[in-house]
Write a protein that holds these residues in place. Sequence first.
Motif, short mmCIF file in Angstrom:
data_model
loop_
_atom_site.label_atom_id
_atom_site.label_comp_id
_atom_site.label_asym_id
_atom_site.label_seq_id
_atom_site.Cartn_x
_atom_site.Cartn_y
_atom_site.Cartn_z
N ALA A 34 4.66 5.57 -5.76
CA ALA A 34 4.81 5.45 -6.54
C ALA A 34 3.27 6.43 -7.50
O ALA A 34 3.84 7.09 -8.04
CB ALA A 34 4.34 3.89 -7.12
N HIS A 35 2.23 6.37 -7.21
CA HIS A 35 1.51 7.47 -7.77
C HIS A 35 1.35 9.11 -7.36
O HIS A 35 1.47 9.85 -8.34
CB HIS A 35 -0.07 6.88 -7.22
CG HIS A 35 -0.80 5.81 -8.19
ND1 HIS A 35 -1.57 6.27 -9.06
CD2 HIS A 35 -0.49 4.39 -7.54
CE1 HIS A 35 -1.99 4.98 -10.29
NE2 HIS A 35 -1.25 3.82 -8.99
N PRO B 136 -3.36 9.10 -5.60
CA PRO B 136 -2.66 8.64 -4.70
C PRO B 136 -3.46 7.64 -3.93
O PRO B 136 -4.04 6.33 -3.59
CB PRO B 136 -2.07 8.86 -3.66
CG PRO B 136 -1.06 10.01 -5.08
CD PRO B 136 -2.28 10.73 -5.65
N GLU B 137 -4.55 8.82 -3.12
CA GLU B 137 -5.57 8.09 -2.99
C GLU B 137 -6.55 6.80 -3.41
O GLU B 137 -7.16 5.63 -2.86
CB GLU B 137 -6.71 9.26 -1.66
CG GLU B 137 -5.78 9.65 -1.19
CD GLU B 137 -4.84 11.45 -1.62
OE1 GLU B 137 -4.35 11.59 -0.86
OE2 GLU B 137 -5.09 11.49 -3.51
N ASP B 138 -6.88 7.23 -3.99
CA ASP B 138 -7.78 6.58 -5.10
C ASP B 138 -7.18 5.33 -5.60
O ASP B 138 -7.47 4.17 -5.64
CB ASP B 138 -7.93 7.25 -6.78
CG ASP B 138 -8.66 8.64 -6.37
OD1 ASP B 138 -9.99 8.17 -5.03
OD2 ASP B 138 -9.00 9.48 -6.70
N ALA B 139 -5.80 5.60 -5.79
CA ALA B 139 -5.19 3.99 -6.18
C ALA B 139 -5.15 3.00 -4.52
O ALA B 139 -4.99 2.58 -5.44
CB ALA B 139 -3.56 4.52 -6.16
N ALA B 140 -5.00 3.47 -3.65
CA ALA B 140 -4.38 2.70 -2.48
C ALA B 140 -6.18 2.19 -2.59
O ALA B 140 -5.77 0.92 -2.23
CB ALA B 140 -4.64 3.75 -1.13
N HIS B 141 -7.23 2.50 -2.63
CA HIS B 141 -8.22 2.50 -2.27
C HIS B 141 -8.75 0.77 -3.58
O HIS B 141 -9.35 -0.02 -3.54
CB HIS B 141 -9.74 3.40 -2.42
CG HIS B 141 -9.42 3.45 -1.42
ND1 HIS B 141 -10.96 3.51 -0.64
CD2 HIS B 141 -9.36 4.85 -1.41
CE1 HIS B 141 -10.94 4.46 0.42
NE2 HIS B 141 -10.12 5.17 -0.03
N PHE C 118 0.06 8.63 4.58
CA PHE C 118 0.91 9.31 3.59
C PHE C 118 0.99 11.01 3.42
O PHE C 118 1.32 11.49 2.82
CB PHE C 118 0.01 7.96 2.61
CG PHE C 118 0.71 9.31 0.77
CD1 PHE C 118 1.32 9.94 0.72
CD2 PHE C 118 -1.16 10.59 0.51
CE1 PHE C 118 1.56 9.39 -1.11
CE2 PHE C 118 -0.47 10.40 -0.56
CZ PHE C 118 0.77 11.03 -1.41
N HIS C 119 -0.47 11.11 4.39
CA HIS C 119 -0.68 12.63 4.06
C HIS C 119 0.29 13.17 4.86
O HIS C 119 0.69 14.76 5.03
CB HIS C 119 -2.36 12.35 4.68
CG HIS C 119 -3.50 12.31 3.34
ND1 HIS C 119 -4.26 11.24 3.89
CD2 HIS C 119 -3.31 12.02 2.94
CE1 HIS C 119 -4.97 11.90 3.33
NE2 HIS C 119 -3.96 11.93 1.75
N ALA C 120 0.55 12.93 6.28
CA ALA C 120 2.23 12.93 7.05
C ALA C 120 2.90 13.37 5.88
O ALA C 120 3.76 14.03 5.69
CB ALA C 120 1.95 12.29 8.58
N LEU D 13 0.88 -1.51 0.09
CA LEU D 13 0.31 -0.21 0.24
C LEU D 13 0.49 0.68 -0.16
O LEU D 13 0.72 2.18 -0.32
CB LEU D 13 -0.92 0.25 1.17
CG LEU D 13 -2.19 -0.08 1.35
CD1 LEU D 13 -2.81 -0.09 2.49
CD2 LEU D 13 -3.67 0.19 0.30
N GLY D 14 1.70 1.39 1.04
CA GLY D 14 3.09 2.59 0.44
C GLY D 14 3.70 2.66 -0.41
O GLY D 14 3.55 4.28 -0.73
N HIS D 15 4.21 1.92 -1.12
CA HIS D 15 4.25 1.93 -1.95
C HIS D 15 3.64 2.30 -3.43
O HIS D 15 3.67 2.83 -5.17
CB HIS D 15 5.12 -0.20 -2.37
CG HIS D 15 6.18 -0.02 -1.69
ND1 HIS D 15 6.82 0.40 -1.11
CD2 HIS D 15 7.53 0.66 -3.09
CE1 HIS D 15 7.92 -0.36 -0.70
NE2 HIS D 15 9.02 -0.22 -2.09
N THR D 16 2.52 2.09 -2.96
CA THR D 16 1.17 2.51 -4.18
C THR D 16 1.34 3.74 -4.14
O THR D 16 0.65 4.38 -5.40
CB THR D 16 0.35 0.89 -4.14
OG1 THR D 16 0.63 0.30 -4.06
CG2 THR D 16 -0.80 2.23 -4.71
N LEU D 17 0.94 4.08 -3.20
CA LEU D 17 1.05 5.42 -2.97
C LEU D 17 2.32 6.49 -3.29
O LEU D 17 1.32 7.74 -3.85
CB LEU D 17 0.61 5.89 -1.18
CG LEU D 17 -0.77 5.71 -0.81
CD1 LEU D 17 -0.63 5.51 1.05
CD2 LEU D 17 -1.67 6.21 -0.90
#
Length: 328
Positions: free
Chosen positions: A65-66, A95-100, A119-121, A59-63
């Motif tokens: 990456a986007h 990024p948030e849509d990608a995580a979902h 991610f937001h932090a 999940l972290g990598h997905t956020l």
Amino acid sequence: MTKMLIDAGKSSRGWSRIGNFAKCPQLFAYLYRSSSMADDNGVAPDIAPPADALAKGSLGHTLQAHLHALWGAAQPQGVVVDEAHYTDPSVFMEPEDAAHAWCDKYGYSQLLPQMLKVFHAYLTRFPEPPGDVIAVEAPVTAVLGTLRGEWNLWVGEEAGGEWRSLDGAVIEVTPLHAPDHKEHGRPITLTRRFDLVTRDKSGRYYIWDHKHQASVNAKNSAAAYAIDGGFAAFRIMGRQLYGEAFGGLTLNLISSTQPGVVAREQVPSTPHRDAHFAKWLWWAEHQIASLDLATDPWEWPKAQNELSCYGRYGACAGLDLCSLGRHA
């Protein structure tokens, strides 16, 4: 328009495979030869790492990456994602849509609230791109062979049964030599996926690796990853891809438990170790082949050091199997 989810999978010849052999040949057998280790009821060893830990990292990598793909595609040079070049950021999910979307595909939606906080932090601390974003989740493959009279691990591409280097020269491949093994004659390759490649104002290129950790200790992590073979491969590939403009490796250490705790640390170089990496890879692949041909997977060599069997996350999942055998 359907927007793109960056969903890079593992390579069958990535570092995690050969890295597990480096850690412990028996662990490699549990992970990659389990089908040959089943009992009379067809039950084979299953020592997969904790699913939540893997999902947090994915999940972290997905956020990440986007985030970086959006930045790179909006910059003049564009960005390479996987193996394609993009100059339009609108093709990528936010990024948030990608995580979902990732959770819709794989599950683990219970991890989303915390990982989005993380991610937001991160974005609050680092709201701007770290230079020109050149590549995101980009796979690079190298092969053992001779190029212009020098034997080494060379970045290249196979086409029509022939391997060629970055400048198109032929690489004389030295394949696995293990008669009777099913992979005899196969080129020995290693693929690494670059989480991120950036270029600074001076024109120097950096390969980044994102690490989501419960606790961030920048100096210790950098020193530890410096001697990891996967990072040796990064350095070898980076020098071949970017020459004198290669600036090195950057760890992007992100706490998954303390939002906003982030460290960006340069990984020390290890030129002496790197000079021996190709020979080690040749040796390791031939050791695996020899064990395949001559040794019961239950009897592969076992690590004999407590630091190998008790790592940063506790006991190895194969500890009882090593201690008690197939009836553990």
